[in-house]
Design an enzyme around this catalytic site. Structure first.
Site, PDB file in Angstrom:
ATOM      1  N   LEU A 153       0.837  -1.433   0.337  1.00  0.00           N
ATOM      2  CA  LEU A 153       0.137   0.236  -0.238  1.00  0.00           C
ATOM      3  C   LEU A 153       0.865   0.477   0.384  1.00  0.00           C
ATOM      4  O   LEU A 153       0.474   2.287  -0.517  1.00  0.00           O
ATOM      5  CB  LEU A 153      -0.712  -0.029   1.142  1.00  0.00           C
ATOM      6  CG  LEU A 153      -2.027   1.385   1.297  1.00  0.00           C
ATOM      7  CD1 LEU A 153      -2.747   2.097   0.253  1.00  0.00           C
ATOM      8  CD2 LEU A 153      -3.009   1.211   2.638  1.00  0.00           C
ATOM      9  N   VAL A 234      -5.182   6.058   6.684  1.00  0.00           N
ATOM     10  CA  VAL A 234      -5.694   4.632   5.175  1.00  0.00           C
ATOM     11  C   VAL A 234      -5.686   3.313   5.989  1.00  0.00           C
ATOM     12  O   VAL A 234      -5.762   2.191   5.421  1.00  0.00           O
ATOM     13  CB  VAL A 234      -5.539   5.079   3.699  1.00  0.00           C
ATOM     14  CG1 VAL A 234      -6.309   6.178   3.161  1.00  0.00           C
ATOM     15  CG2 VAL A 234      -3.857   5.408   3.749  1.00  0.00           C
ATOM     16  N   ARG A 236      -4.916   2.035   9.966  1.00  0.00           N
ATOM     17  CA  ARG A 236      -5.654   1.489  10.888  1.00  0.00           C
ATOM     18  C   ARG A 236      -5.713   1.895  11.731  1.00  0.00           C
ATOM     19  O   ARG A 236      -4.943   3.183  12.774  1.00  0.00           O
ATOM     20  CB  ARG A 236      -5.510   0.087  11.490  1.00  0.00           C
ATOM     21  CG  ARG A 236      -5.031  -1.199  11.380  1.00  0.00           C
ATOM     22  CD  ARG A 236      -6.637  -0.879  10.856  1.00  0.00           C
ATOM     23  NE  ARG A 236      -7.157  -2.854   9.803  1.00  0.00           N
ATOM     24  CZ  ARG A 236      -7.486  -2.562   8.133  1.00  0.00           C
ATOM     25  NH1 ARG A 236      -7.018  -1.190   7.578  1.00  0.00           N
ATOM     26  NH2 ARG A 236      -6.794  -3.488   8.347  1.00  0.00           N
ATOM     27  N   ASP A 260     -10.118   7.380   6.800  1.00  0.00           N
ATOM     28  CA  ASP A 260     -11.306   6.581   6.149  1.00  0.00           C
ATOM     29  C   ASP A 260     -10.659   5.224   7.407  1.00  0.00           C
ATOM     30  O   ASP A 260     -12.175   4.806   7.430  1.00  0.00           O
ATOM     31  CB  ASP A 260     -10.278   5.600   5.010  1.00  0.00           C
ATOM     32  CG  ASP A 260     -10.758   5.271   4.187  1.00  0.00           C
ATOM     33  OD1 ASP A 260     -12.718   5.260   3.715  1.00  0.00           O
ATOM     34  OD2 ASP A 260     -10.500   4.285   4.222  1.00  0.00           O
ATOM     35  N   GLU A 265     -14.385   2.886  15.572  1.00  0.00           N
ATOM     36  CA  GLU A 265     -15.192   2.309  14.960  1.00  0.00           C
ATOM     37  C   GLU A 265     -16.437   0.787  14.391  1.00  0.00           C
ATOM     38  O   GLU A 265     -15.639   0.737  15.015  1.00  0.00           O
ATOM     39  CB  GLU A 265     -13.933   1.980  13.249  1.00  0.00           C
ATOM     40  CG  GLU A 265     -14.329   1.783  12.099  1.00  0.00           C
ATOM     41  CD  GLU A 265     -12.622   1.983  10.811  1.00  0.00           C
ATOM     42  OE1 GLU A 265     -13.043   0.785  10.533  1.00  0.00           O
ATOM     43  OE2 GLU A 265     -11.887   2.351  10.880  1.00  0.00           O
ATOM     44  N   HIS A 284     -14.344   3.875   6.159  1.00  0.00           N
ATOM     45  CA  HIS A 284     -13.865   3.087   5.970  1.00  0.00           C
ATOM     46  C   HIS A 284     -13.377   1.954   4.574  1.00  0.00           C
ATOM     47  O   HIS A 284     -14.020   1.650   3.811  1.00  0.00           O
ATOM     48  CB  HIS A 284     -14.097   1.554   6.949  1.00  0.00           C
ATOM     49  CG  HIS A 284     -12.928   0.577   6.759  1.00  0.00           C
ATOM     50  ND1 HIS A 284     -12.289   0.301   7.992  1.00  0.00           N
ATOM     51  CD2 HIS A 284     -11.528  -0.210   6.657  1.00  0.00           C
ATOM     52  CE1 HIS A 284     -11.079  -0.683   7.891  1.00  0.00           C
ATOM     53  NE2 HIS A 284     -11.264  -0.553   6.679  1.00  0.00           N
TER      54      HIS A 284
END
Length: 319
Positions: A153, A234, A236, A260, A265, A284
């Protein structure tokens, strides 16, 4: 009746159906028999017969009966939810979905950086109020971006930043490996890490959640950042100390944040992060892409060829 080659379990991800996944695998692997489980009993039966299974999770009880299973291809990048020791005990290889998210999440990061550089949040606010008024902006070019995490990523993010003429600093566990960024520092290099935070116009969190990264961006890290720094997460949610983030936003300690992922969450409706005009929140959602199953199929196809050749150096192997 012969046993199928691949079992697709019922679990779905990002709103994409297991049925669509099975069909994608059939198109990608026309010489392999792909079976789709639609009930718990069918899952247990298929797991007892196939060489390869793919899905989000397998229980230890179901794994007990998986006598012929050689590979479980997890459709999620993280594997902390899996019974790893049970897989190891049964000598079943496990792979993850690393790289599947690369293009789409990297595009989300790029959009977030441009959102703040061109101050689209100001345009949105003025449009809602019917106000025609010029406002100052900045350029992404010549800025400094610190990318925390240089896995698939992080590398995808850096690759897309290259045409914008930015300076990049990467943070990874093994800085001696180098990377695609202009500089690389280690997670355990306190001086290098805080120097990267201090120089960065944008800090991008693209790392997994581990003991080393939990709470990495805390009050101390924010203290090293300049007031015009933007945080983009983006990775955790718990990598960032939420209370410290809220405190910084309230005191104008940073320019803003694009989140995000959050901690907690889902983010509760009454959470203070919703109230900041300089915070972009997406649920997310960065992992969503219509090409998800295609990329998973590519990983499985490559690893099936390796299994046939007796090669255990599988792509994305974690066990």
């Amino acid at each position: 009746m012969s046993d199928p080659d691949i079992a697709v379990l019922r679990q779905k991800i990002h709103g994409l159906s297991a049925e669509a996944y099975a069909e994608t695998l059939r198109e990608r692997l026309p010489d392999r028999e792909v079976a789709l489980a639609t009930t718990p009993a069918e899952e247990r039966d298929l797991l007892s017969r196939v060489q390869v299974a793919t899905g989000f999770d397998v229980s230890e009880d179901d794994l007990e009966a998986a006598e012929n299973l050689d590979l479980f291809a997890c459709v999620f990048a993280g594997t902390g939810h899996l019974p790893i020791e049970a897989f190891e005990a049964r000598d079943v290889a496990v792979t993850n979905a690393s790289g599947v998210h690369g293009p789409n999440i990297a595009e989300q990061v790029l959009g977030s950086l441009l959102y703040f550089a061109r101050r689209f949040h100001v345009a949105e606010r003025q449009k809602g109020a019917g106000v025609w008024q010029s406002y100052p902006t900045v350029e992404l070019q010549d800025s400094t971006v610190a990318v925390v995490g240089l896995g698939a990523l992080g590398e995808a993010v850096v690759d897309r930043l290259d045409p914008f003429g930015v300076e990049t600093v990467g943070v990874r566990y093994s800085p001696e490996k180098g990377g695609p960024t202009d500089e690389v520092v280690g997670f355990d290099d306190e001086q290098g890490l805080h120097d990267a935070f201090a120089r960065a116009d944008y800090v991008v969190i693209a790392c997994p959640l581990t003991d080393a990264t939990r709470g990495l961006v805390d009050a101390d890290a924010f203290a090293s950042m300049a007031p015009d720094t933007v945080l983009v997460n983006v990775g955790r949610g718990p990598v960032v100390d939420t209370d410290a983030l809220v405190s910084q936003l309230r005191s104008n300690g940073i320019r803003g944040a694009a989140l995000d992922v959050t901690d907690p969450e889902p983010l509760p409706a009454d959470h203070p992060l919703w109230d900041f005009e300089n915070v972009l929140i997406t649920p997310h959602n960065a992992g969503h892409t219509p090409k998800y199953w295609e990329r998973m199929a590519d990983i499985i196809a490559e690893n099936l060829d390796k299994l046939d050749a007796g090669d255990d150096d599988l792509r994305n192997r974690v066990v």
